[in-house]
Each structure stands twice: as structure tokens, then as C-alpha cells.
Scaffold this motif. Structure first.
Motif, mmCIF file in Angstrom:
data_model
loop_
_atom_site.group_PDB
_atom_site.id
_atom_site.type_symbol
_atom_site.label_atom_id
_atom_site.label_comp_id
_atom_site.label_asym_id
_atom_site.label_seq_id
_atom_site.Cartn_x
_atom_site.Cartn_y
_atom_site.Cartn_z
ATOM 1 N N ILE A 77 52.313 30.145 34.049
ATOM 2 C CA ILE A 77 52.789 30.277 32.681
ATOM 3 C C ILE A 77 51.566 30.451 31.799
ATOM 4 O O ILE A 77 50.683 29.588 31.774
ATOM 5 C CB ILE A 77 53.611 29.048 32.226
ATOM 6 C CG1 ILE A 77 54.853 28.896 33.117
ATOM 7 C CG2 ILE A 77 54.036 29.187 30.773
ATOM 8 C CD1 ILE A 77 54.621 28.110 34.366
ATOM 9 N N ILE A 78 51.504 31.559 31.089
ATOM 10 C CA ILE A 78 50.344 31.868 30.254
ATOM 11 C C ILE A 78 50.710 31.682 28.801
ATOM 12 O O ILE A 78 51.741 32.183 28.332
ATOM 13 C CB ILE A 78 49.857 33.309 30.511
ATOM 14 C CG1 ILE A 78 49.459 33.485 31.979
ATOM 15 C CG2 ILE A 78 48.685 33.647 29.595
ATOM 16 C CD1 ILE A 78 49.169 34.912 32.361
ATOM 17 N N VAL A 79 49.856 30.961 28.074
ATOM 18 C CA VAL A 79 50.065 30.725 26.651
ATOM 19 C C VAL A 79 48.779 31.053 25.910
ATOM 20 O O VAL A 79 47.709 30.526 26.242
ATOM 21 C CB VAL A 79 50.461 29.260 26.370
ATOM 22 C CG1 VAL A 79 50.731 29.057 24.879
ATOM 23 C CG2 VAL A 79 51.681 28.850 27.191
ATOM 24 N N GLY A 80 48.872 31.916 24.910
ATOM 25 C CA GLY A 80 47.708 32.211 24.077
ATOM 26 C C GLY A 80 47.288 33.662 24.151
ATOM 27 O O GLY A 80 47.652 34.401 25.067
ATOM 28 N N LYS A 128 47.102 25.837 16.075
ATOM 29 C CA LYS A 128 47.213 27.290 15.860
ATOM 30 C C LYS A 128 45.923 28.024 16.225
ATOM 31 O O LYS A 128 45.983 29.078 16.883
ATOM 32 C CB LYS A 128 47.607 27.586 14.415
ATOM 33 C CG LYS A 128 49.010 27.125 14.044
ATOM 34 C CD LYS A 128 49.474 27.696 12.735
ATOM 35 C CE LYS A 128 48.616 27.251 11.555
ATOM 36 N NZ LYS A 128 48.712 25.814 11.289
ATOM 37 N N PRO A 129 44.733 27.522 15.837
ATOM 38 C CA PRO A 129 43.509 28.218 16.260
ATOM 39 C C PRO A 129 43.293 28.202 17.773
ATOM 40 O O PRO A 129 42.635 29.098 18.310
ATOM 41 C CB PRO A 129 42.393 27.441 15.544
ATOM 42 C CG PRO A 129 43.057 26.750 14.406
ATOM 43 C CD PRO A 129 44.432 26.422 14.909
ATOM 44 N N LEU A 130 43.838 27.197 18.461
ATOM 45 C CA LEU A 130 43.675 27.124 19.908
ATOM 46 C C LEU A 130 44.427 28.265 20.597
ATOM 47 O O LEU A 130 44.003 28.761 21.636
ATOM 48 C CB LEU A 130 44.175 25.779 20.439
ATOM 49 C CG LEU A 130 43.560 24.521 19.814
ATOM 50 C CD1 LEU A 130 44.075 23.273 20.525
ATOM 51 C CD2 LEU A 130 42.051 24.580 19.839
ATOM 52 N N PHE A 131 45.539 28.676 19.997
ATOM 53 C CA PHE A 131 46.346 29.763 20.555
ATOM 54 C C PHE A 131 45.585 31.083 20.527
ATOM 55 O O PHE A 131 45.669 31.884 21.470
ATOM 56 C CB PHE A 131 47.652 29.882 19.770
ATOM 57 C CG PHE A 131 48.613 30.900 20.306
ATOM 58 C CD1 PHE A 131 49.467 30.584 21.352
ATOM 59 C CD2 PHE A 131 48.682 32.171 19.755
ATOM 60 C CE1 PHE A 131 50.358 31.526 21.848
ATOM 61 C CE2 PHE A 131 49.572 33.119 20.245
ATOM 62 C CZ PHE A 131 50.419 32.789 21.296
ATOM 63 N N THR A 132 44.834 31.318 19.460
ATOM 64 C CA THR A 132 44.092 32.580 19.344
ATOM 65 C C THR A 132 42.707 32.500 19.983
ATOM 66 O O THR A 132 42.084 33.533 20.221
ATOM 67 C CB THR A 132 43.947 32.984 17.868
ATOM 68 O OG1 THR A 132 43.365 31.904 17.121
ATOM 69 C CG2 THR A 132 45.308 33.304 17.264
ATOM 70 N N LYS A 133 42.253 31.292 20.277
ATOM 71 C CA LYS A 133 40.948 31.118 20.918
ATOM 72 C C LYS A 133 41.050 31.184 22.436
ATOM 73 O O LYS A 133 40.142 31.676 23.111
ATOM 74 C CB LYS A 133 40.358 29.775 20.508
ATOM 75 C CG LYS A 133 38.998 29.462 21.111
ATOM 76 C CD LYS A 133 38.489 28.105 20.610
ATOM 77 C CE LYS A 133 37.101 27.792 21.136
ATOM 78 N NZ LYS A 133 36.599 26.485 20.626
ATOM 79 N N ASN A 134 42.164 30.684 22.980
ATOM 80 C CA ASN A 134 42.314 30.533 24.427
ATOM 81 C C ASN A 134 43.509 31.300 24.967
ATOM 82 O O ASN A 134 44.493 31.547 24.259
ATOM 83 C CB ASN A 134 42.520 29.051 24.782
ATOM 84 C CG ASN A 134 41.419 28.151 24.278
ATOM 85 O OD1 ASN A 134 40.274 28.272 24.692
ATOM 86 N ND2 ASN A 134 41.759 27.249 23.367
ATOM 87 N N LYS A 135 43.406 31.632 26.228
ATOM 88 C CA LYS A 135 44.556 32.056 27.013
ATOM 89 C C LYS A 135 44.627 31.065 28.167
ATOM 90 O O LYS A 135 43.753 31.052 29.036
ATOM 91 C CB LYS A 135 44.397 33.484 27.515
ATOM 92 C CG LYS A 135 45.610 34.020 28.269
ATOM 93 C CD LYS A 135 45.436 35.488 28.634
ATOM 94 C CE LYS A 135 45.550 36.363 27.397
ATOM 95 N NZ LYS A 135 45.538 37.802 27.760
ATOM 96 N N VAL A 136 45.667 30.215 28.151
ATOM 97 C CA VAL A 136 45.751 29.112 29.109
ATOM 98 C C VAL A 136 46.750 29.455 30.207
ATOM 99 O O VAL A 136 47.897 29.816 29.936
ATOM 100 C CB VAL A 136 46.159 27.789 28.429
ATOM 101 C CG1 VAL A 136 46.073 26.634 29.426
ATOM 102 C CG2 VAL A 136 45.280 27.510 27.220
ATOM 103 N N SER A 137 46.294 29.335 31.436
ATOM 104 C CA SER A 137 47.114 29.581 32.618
ATOM 105 C C SER A 137 47.527 28.233 33.205
ATOM 106 O O SER A 137 46.685 27.468 33.682
ATOM 107 C CB SER A 137 46.312 30.388 33.647
ATOM 108 O OG SER A 137 46.912 30.367 34.919
#
Length: 395
Positions: free
Chosen positions: A146-149, A195-204
Motif C-alpha cells: 500500500i503506497i501513500v504519498g 500534510k507536508p509528510l504526504f508530499t515529502k514521502n512516498k511510503v510503502s
């Protein structure tokens, strides 16, 4: 929840109407051209579900919206074929409901069927996540990512490499759920704006590396392999000590990072409930799936969730990057877990990850006791790990 576009509607308007960040809304509708919406086109609104409502005496769209604390136009857009001035008692309409609480399970033994159900729920409510099957287990069960970001920094968090350490899966899923809730409700987690974490990272997120093994520990052996598995387990129907995959191979001893040392010194030279590293590195499909994933994506950080011991390991042969030590200090501070740079153990996923990519990798040993840890420890473990998750995404 889905809405149908009306004349003059835009994604920006939906973002304001439903209080959903525009980048989250855009990500939920990747296949939509935001500058060319068509009347009647369906748009996904993350963080909401729709619910049937039966009109009562005195109801109006305005009173229903006010009582349910939802925007009036949110009701109008879901009921475009209903005349708001001619509501009838007993008439069914649709109302939007903002999701403000968790939907994942944390009150029972967490097998692959529960995981699938919870992922279905999350995918429905939060369509901006990217869910995919990256491989299959020995028994053909899906291993999902599941990828978020949308950020450039790639981070991997995995759980349940070991069968009787299944509590790590609901811990990971709780964090995933809380992260999605915070993103769609524009709220903070422990004072951190996500919110900044979403645009900074792509979390798998890989919530269950070893679904066959987890199901074996929780539900017992499948009929088609019962005799074979009982033989590996010395005839016992008690599988609480089982760490391996369904073939009796320890998946976290499967990686070509001094694998031969583990092969030679492990007491088991054939399939066993634990500690058998297999006939060769990456002989098992689950281990290979995880290696292929890391080879395909340039992860810069990796957390592997295990139990138990309230400590974590972060070094391998001096190949770990400088940032590992700084992260380890923060992990120790926010979790209370003991930081261990080197440990006399090889062939693990963390070892191989550091060896191959020289990026920050951590094996987190959650909780303390005898595996499988009881669910009575879940809340404490989650609170201990929440700071680690946040540091991983924030720093």
C-alpha cells in the motif's frame, strides 16, 4: 464516496466543500483531467462514505445537513434527482458522512482474511492510496503493498516476516489508518502536521510478508498440507512457536548477507518451525518478493517490524549510512527501546538491505514477552512505536 459533476463544479470546489486538501483529492482521481470535468462524471471524495437516510416529519435538506454537521451542498450534490422542496416522509435520500474514526481491526488475532477486509475498507474510504499485489506466498496468498504519498523520498515499512509475530501487522495497519485519518481530517498526530509528510514521502507499507505462516499460527494447518506441517512441527498441533513460512523456512534468514554463516551454525538443517534458513538464499517466494521490491524501488529508509525485546538493530558490517545513528538516537528517545548497532546475526532482510543499498535499515523488536505477544500489549506497543513512525517520515 463518489459524486456526480454538475455544471460549474470543479475539483477545487469539491476540495473546499468537503474540506479535503486539493493534492489529496487530485491523487484520489489520478485518471481525471481536472481542467476538463464533464457533467455526470464521477469523482471520488476521500475521507467520506455515503449513507442512506429516511426522511422524517419536519426534515429539510438544511436541517439534515445541520444535524449531521455536513455541508448543505454536499447533500444536494448526492441527491441531484431529488427536489429539496418536495421531501416526503419515508423518502430515502443519501447523506455524506465524514469518517473521523478508525476502521481497522485491533481486538482479535489478525490473520490474512482480516487484513484483506481492512484493506478493502481503507481503499474504499481513501482512494488516494495505491494498493497492489507485489507477489504471492507458497499457498498463493497475496503479498500486498500500500503506497501513500507523492514525495521523492521512498520509505518502506513491513510487518509479519515471522508467523508468530503477527501482532506487528495490526500495529502497522493502525498507523496507516491514523495517517490517512489525519490527512483527510487535516489534523495532527502528536502535534505534527502530516500534510507536508504526504508530499515529502512516498511510503510503502507491506503489512503481511508471511500470510501462510500467520494463518497457520492463528487458524492451524490447511487440510492439503496438514500431515506435512505436523511432521515439521514434531506432531504437535500447537503452532505458537512457529516463525517460518508454510514450508518451514525462516524468511528472515533467507537473504544473501553472510547467509552461509547462518546456514552452518543454525541447529536446523531441514524444514523446521523456526531458524531454518532454507536450501539456498531467496529460495522462498515471500523472501524473493521483498528482495525484488527493494531492487525495483530506491528506498532510502526501511523499518522491519518484529517482536519481541523492546530494542532495535540498525547496523551491518559498517555499511550503514551516517543518518542511521541519528535516527537511532531519535527512535530510542521516542520509544524507550534500546538501540543496538551490531548483533551477531546475519542473513536478515535488514542486513541485506544495508549491504546492498547502504541506506538506513532497522529491525524493530516490539514489546516484550513470549511470542506471539498477547493483544493486551497492543495499545502500549502502538504508543511506543507511533513516535518511531513519525520520526521516520518527518526527519
Amino acid at each position: 464516496m463518489e459524486v456526480k459533476v454538475r455544471k460549474g463544479d470543479s475539483l477545487w470546489y469539491y476540495s473546499q466543500l468537503f474540506a479535503i486538501p486539493i493534492n489529496i483529492l487530485l491523487e484520489a482521481n489520478r485518471d481525471v483531467n481536472p481542467t476538463a470535468l464533464q457533467i455526470g462524471q464521477r469523482i471520488k471524495i476521500p475521507g467520506y462514505v455515503s449513507e442512506n437516510y429516511v426522511v422524517r416529519a419536519g426534515d429539510t435538506f438544511y436541517s439534515i445537513a445541520n444535524r449531521r454537521n455536513v455541508p448543505l451542498d454536499g447533500i444536494l450534490i448526492l441527491n441531484q434527482d431529488v427536489s429539496p422542496n418536495m421531501l416526503q416522509i419515508g423518502q430515502r435520500i443519501i447523506v455524506p458522512i465524514k469518517v473521523i474514526s478508525r476502521v481497522v481491526t485491533s481486538d482479535r488475532a489478525y490473520d490474512s482474511a482480516i487484513l484483506d477486509r481492512d484493506l478493502d475498507r481503507l481503499e474504499t474510504i481513501y482512494p488516494f492510496i495505491d494498493r497492489k499485489v507485489i507477489g504471492r506466498s507458497v499457498e498463493g496468498k497475496p503479498i500486498e503493498e500500500i503506497i501513500v504519498g507523492t514525495g521523492e523520498r521512498l520509505i518502506q515499512i513491513n510487518a509479519s516476516f515471522h508467523a508468530n509475530e503477527w501482532i506487528t501487522t495490526p500495529v502497522l495497519m493502525r498507523f496507516l489508518n491514523d495517517y490517512l485519518l489525519a490527512l483527510t481530517n487535516q489534523s495532527a498526530i502528536r502535534g505534527i502536521d502530516v500534510k507536508p509528510l504526504f508530499t515529502k514521502n512516498k511510503v510503502s507499507f507491506i503489512p503481511m510478508v508471511n500470510p501462510d505462516g500467520v494463518d497457520l499460527v492463528i487458524k492451524g494447518p490447511p487440510q492439503n498440507k496438514k500431515e506435512e506441517i505436523l511432521a515439521i512441527n514434531n506432531g504437535s498441533n500447537d503452532f505458537t512457536g512457529w516463525k517460518a513460512n508454510i514450508r518451514g523456512v525462516d524468511l528472515n534468514n533467507q537473504y544473501p548477507a553472510k547467509w552461509e554463516i547462518e546456514r552452518d551454525r543454525k541447529p536446523f538443517k531441514e524444514p523446521a518451525p523456526r531458524d531454518y534458513p532454507g536450501p539456498s538464499p531467496l529460495s522462498e517466494p515471500e523472501a524473493k518478493v521483498m528482495a525484488d521490491l527493494a531492487n525495483e524501488k530506491p528506498f532510502q529508509r526501511m523499518l522491519a517490524l518484529h517482536t519481541q525485546g523492546k530494542e532495535f538493530y540498525w547496523g551491518y558490517e559498517g555499511l550503514e549510512p551516517e543518518e542511521s545513528q541519528e535516527l537511532a538516537k531519535d527512535f530510542e528517545r521516542v520509544s524507550g527501546y534500546r538501540s543496538v548497532q551490531y548483533v551477531d546475526s546475519y542473513a536478515g532482510y535488514k542486513d541485506w538491505f544495508i549491504q546492498e543499498f547502504q541506506q538506513a535499515g532497522f529491525t524493530m523488536e516490539l514489546g516484550r514477552g513470549i511470542n506471539p505477544l498477547p493483544l493486551s500489549q497492543f495499545e502500549q506497543i502502538y504508543e511506543e512505536m507511533l513516535g518511531v513512525f513519525l520520526v521516520t517520515l518527518y526527519k
